[in-house]
Motif scaffolding. Sequence first.
Motif, short mmCIF file in Angstrom:
data_model
loop_
_atom_site.label_atom_id
_atom_site.label_comp_id
_atom_site.label_asym_id
_atom_site.label_seq_id
_atom_site.Cartn_x
_atom_site.Cartn_y
_atom_site.Cartn_z
N ASP A 43 4.70 4.33 9.31
CA ASP A 43 4.34 3.76 8.01
C ASP A 43 5.13 4.42 6.88
O ASP A 43 5.46 3.77 5.89
CB ASP A 43 2.84 3.93 7.75
N ARG B 52 -2.55 4.63 2.89
CA ARG B 52 -2.57 4.42 4.35
C ARG B 52 -3.16 5.62 5.08
O ARG B 52 -3.94 5.46 6.03
CB ARG B 52 -1.17 4.14 4.86
N ARG C 183 0.83 -1.19 0.00
CA ARG C 183 0.00 0.00 0.00
C ARG C 183 0.87 1.25 0.00
O ARG C 183 1.91 1.29 0.63
CB ARG C 183 -0.91 -0.01 1.21
#
Length: 59
Positions: A56, A7, A2
Motif C-alpha cells: 500500500d 490505511r 486514502r
Amino acid sequence: MRTTRDRIRHTLGFEVIGLIIFIPLASSVSGFDSQLVGSMAVVGSIIVNRPGIVGDSIF
C-alpha cells in the motif's frame, strides 16, 4: 484516495477486533493458555499484514 496513515489505522483496528474474537475462542478450543495463543496470533497477524502495508505504501 486514502493516506498511508489511514490505511495503517484501518488495518490495526481490523486486526484488534479479530484478535479480540480469535484469542478466547482458540484458547477454549485448543486448551492452550490465552497468553500463548495471543502471542502466536499477534506474531501471525504481523507477518501476514506486513506485505500488504508495504504494498500500500508503494502504490
